[in-house]
Design an enzyme around this catalytic site. Structure first.
Site, PDB file in Angstrom:
ATOM      1  N   HIS A  66     -10.858   2.899  12.212  1.00 33.22           N
ATOM      2  CA  HIS A  66     -11.388   2.674  13.566  1.00 33.22           C
ATOM      3  C   HIS A  66     -12.876   3.016  13.538  1.00 33.22           C
ATOM      4  O   HIS A  66     -13.296   4.083  13.982  1.00 33.22           O
ATOM      5  CB  HIS A  66     -10.585   3.484  14.577  1.00 33.22           C
ATOM      6  CG  HIS A  66      -9.145   3.057  14.620  1.00 33.22           C
ATOM      7  ND1 HIS A  66      -8.748   1.862  15.201  1.00 33.22           N
ATOM      8  CD2 HIS A  66      -8.031   3.598  14.084  1.00 33.22           C
ATOM      9  CE1 HIS A  66      -7.446   1.719  15.045  1.00 33.22           C
ATOM     10  NE2 HIS A  66      -6.979   2.752  14.370  1.00 33.22           N
ATOM     11  N   GLY A  72      -8.287   7.733  22.867  1.00 30.90           N
ATOM     12  CA  GLY A  72      -8.533   7.578  24.296  1.00 30.90           C
ATOM     13  C   GLY A  72      -7.267   7.681  25.138  1.00 30.90           C
ATOM     14  O   GLY A  72      -7.323   7.608  26.366  1.00 30.90           O
ATOM     15  N   GLU A  73      -6.110   7.862  24.491  1.00 28.94           N
ATOM     16  CA  GLU A  73      -4.853   7.872  25.246  1.00 28.94           C
ATOM     17  C   GLU A  73      -4.691   9.115  26.129  1.00 28.94           C
ATOM     18  O   GLU A  73      -3.780   9.180  26.941  1.00 28.94           O
ATOM     19  CB  GLU A  73      -3.648   7.759  24.301  1.00 28.94           C
ATOM     20  CG  GLU A  73      -3.482   6.384  23.669  1.00 28.94           C
ATOM     21  CD  GLU A  73      -4.042   6.296  22.267  1.00 28.94           C
ATOM     22  OE1 GLU A  73      -5.029   7.010  21.969  1.00 28.94           O
ATOM     23  OE2 GLU A  73      -3.506   5.506  21.467  1.00 28.94           O
ATOM     24  N   THR A 102      -5.667   0.853  20.674  1.00 28.78           N
ATOM     25  CA  THR A 102      -5.059   0.748  22.003  1.00 28.78           C
ATOM     26  C   THR A 102      -6.055   0.207  23.020  1.00 28.78           C
ATOM     27  O   THR A 102      -5.688  -0.511  23.932  1.00 28.78           O
ATOM     28  CB  THR A 102      -4.634   2.158  22.492  1.00 28.78           C
ATOM     29  OG1 THR A 102      -4.117   2.894  21.399  1.00 28.78           O
ATOM     30  CG2 THR A 102      -3.608   2.069  23.586  1.00 28.78           C
ATOM     31  N   HIS A 227       1.533   1.934   9.105  1.00 29.73           N
ATOM     32  CA  HIS A 227       2.176   3.200   9.545  1.00 29.73           C
ATOM     33  C   HIS A 227       3.640   3.256   9.094  1.00 29.73           C
ATOM     34  O   HIS A 227       4.475   3.880   9.748  1.00 29.73           O
ATOM     35  CB  HIS A 227       2.104   3.403  11.073  1.00 29.73           C
ATOM     36  CG  HIS A 227       0.771   3.132  11.681  1.00 29.73           C
ATOM     37  ND1 HIS A 227      -0.396   3.575  11.124  1.00 29.73           N
ATOM     38  CD2 HIS A 227       0.410   2.439  12.806  1.00 29.73           C
ATOM     39  CE1 HIS A 227      -1.420   3.172  11.882  1.00 29.73           C
ATOM     40  NE2 HIS A 227      -0.951   2.479  12.896  1.00 29.73           N
ATOM     41  N   ARG A 230       5.750   6.441   8.946  1.00 31.36           N
ATOM     42  CA  ARG A 230       5.794   7.200  10.202  1.00 31.36           C
ATOM     43  C   ARG A 230       7.075   8.044  10.304  1.00 31.36           C
ATOM     44  O   ARG A 230       7.063   9.158  10.797  1.00 31.36           O
ATOM     45  CB  ARG A 230       5.738   6.196  11.358  1.00 31.36           C
ATOM     46  CG  ARG A 230       5.683   6.787  12.710  1.00 31.36           C
ATOM     47  CD  ARG A 230       5.749   5.682  13.750  1.00 31.36           C
ATOM     48  NE  ARG A 230       4.516   4.907  13.886  1.00 31.36           N
ATOM     49  CZ  ARG A 230       3.445   5.328  14.566  1.00 31.36           C
ATOM     50  NH1 ARG A 230       3.446   6.495  15.134  1.00 31.36           N
ATOM     51  NH2 ARG A 230       2.380   4.559  14.676  1.00 31.36           N
ATOM     52  N   ASP A 288      -6.403   4.976   8.363  1.00 32.27           N
ATOM     53  CA  ASP A 288      -6.390   5.005   9.831  1.00 32.27           C
ATOM     54  C   ASP A 288      -7.480   5.965  10.311  1.00 32.27           C
ATOM     55  O   ASP A 288      -7.312   6.672  11.308  1.00 32.27           O
ATOM     56  CB  ASP A 288      -5.012   5.420  10.359  1.00 32.27           C
ATOM     57  CG  ASP A 288      -4.755   4.928  11.782  1.00 32.27           C
ATOM     58  OD1 ASP A 288      -5.540   4.095  12.282  1.00 32.27           O
ATOM     59  OD2 ASP A 288      -3.781   5.390  12.401  1.00 32.27           O
TER      60      ASP A 288
HETATM   61 ZN    ZN Z   1      -2.070   1.821  14.468  1.00 27.45          ZN
END
Ligand code: ZN
Length: 392
Positions: A66, A72-73, A102, A227, A230, A288
């Protein structure tokens, strides 16, 4: 930047073990890999580095970062900052792919392209994806296909989110159409047009992708789900997807909390996948980087936020070699040859003639990163940063 760069006495892993070699680089590309290269070939403004038996591997390819920040969630104050050049170079990363996440409202694709161009100007190779988590997909030209054809930095679309509460829950038809657009856009522009898929926590796992592949003519190789480590359920679904011929990407940045909750570390997951006969060509790691990593307390309340680190990309490969006994030439593929192939980056991910002069020198005892070269320029030498980002 020197015109020519000669690296002597390196144990070269292309990623295949080529033995002890001299490697000559010029104009950003690999010019020769020989047992011995005479200094007579060098022009005046050249540099010679004695690798002293260090392991020389291709520069690392990080397929998901990113670069303009993510997260920002938890409100505006939880948006993560932009990455800096040295976040990549000190981690051995010479090629990366930026994506939104997101948030495609306060984060924009135009900003993403600008940041990718900045990082490329500063010395590494940076590409990006159009779109974000959401469907309908946000684009610049109002078409995924046109974005990929007309904008040089765009090599695919995503991360489109599935199996996640933040996903737009695309239907089979919706996601198939996005994949077809990306595929045709890629074909017409000589790119892969890969569809990066963010897979969330839901037990739907990869079912949506299975349905698309079984009900349309779109090949599995168009999709690049990430992911996959996970949780164990998703890792198992990913294993079957990869055994059937699909690509899977494992995420290296994590928190102690997630590992304690049962998320398999990439190094451990890789050992299990290889043991179950998944070809290493189907497996990649990405950092990530600069995603937000929420940390919850015992009561399940948000206790803090961490930022995903690009450095985790190689740390997990190092652990795979040192702790899981995976041979270097196998483990290193998940951050070099495999992602370059998945993404369709033909001059990346291997040390070969005429490929880009991206490489990392590793200490042969500790396997720590010592020197990093991107497009023939020494970015980090013996652990010291030689080239900083513009505002660093
Ligand atoms: Zn992702």
């Amino acid at each position: 930047m020197k015109t020519m760069l000669l690296i002597r006495n390196a144990q070269v892993y292309s990623p295949q073990n080529l033995g002890k070699k001299d490697v000559l680089m010029a104009a950003g590309a690999v010019l020769a890999i020989e047992d011995y290269i005479s200094s007579h070939h060098l022009v005046e403004d050249s540099e010679v580095i004695d690798a002293k038996g260090a392991y020389m591997v291709p520069g690392f390819v990080d397929s998901l970062v990113h670069i303009t920040g993510g997260g920002g969630e938890g409100g505006f104050h939880t948006r993560t900052p932009e990455m800096n050049l040295t976040d990549a170079t000190t981690s051995g990363i010479t090629t990366l792919v930026g994506a939104l996440g997101t948030d495609a409202t306060t984060r924009t694709l135009t900003n993403l392209i600008a940041k990718a161009r900045a990082l490329t100007t500063e010395g590494i190779s940076c590409y990006c994806h159009t779109g974000s988590y959401q469907v309908p997909v946000s684009t610049i030209t109002r078409s995924v296909r046109d974005d990929i054809i007309l904008i040089p930095e765009f090599i695919g679309v995503g991360e489109v989110a599935i199996a996640d509460h933040r996903s737009s829950n695309p239907s089979v038809e919706e996601l198939a159409r996005i994949a077809a657009e990306a595929r045709v856009g890629g074909m017409l522009s000589g790119k892969k047009g890969i569809v990066s898929i963010h897979v969330g926590d839901s037990t739907d796992y990869l079912n949506l992708l299975d349905e698309i592949v079984s009900s349309t003519d779109i090949p599995m190789s168009q999709f690049y789900p990430t992911h996959i480590n996970r949780n164990l359920g998703l890792l198992n679904a990913g294993k079957h997807w990869a055994l059937d011929g699909g690509y899977i990407d494992l995420t290296t940045s994590t928190t102690e909390m997630d590992l304690a909750r049962g998320e398999p570390a990439c190094s451990v997951a890789l050992a299990g996948l290889l043991e179950d006969n998944v070809p290493v060509s189907q497996i990649t790691f990405s950092s990530d980087g600069h995603a937000s990593l929420p940390v919850f307390d015992e009561q399940g309340e948000l206790a803090g936020l961490k930022v995903g680190k690009e450095a985790s990309l190689y740390t997990e490969v190092q652990k795979a070699i040192l702790e899981q006994d995976i041979p270097l030439e196998t483990a290193i593929q998940v951050i070099t040859q495999s992602p370059a192939h998945v993404l369709g980056l033909k001059n990346k991910g291997s040390l070969s003639l005429n490929h880009d002069a991206d490489c990392v020198l590793l200490n042969p005892d500790t396997l720590n990163i010592e020197t990093v070269i991107a497009k023939g320029q020494v970015m980090v030498k013996d652990g010291a940063v030689l080239v900083k980002g513009t505002f660093q």
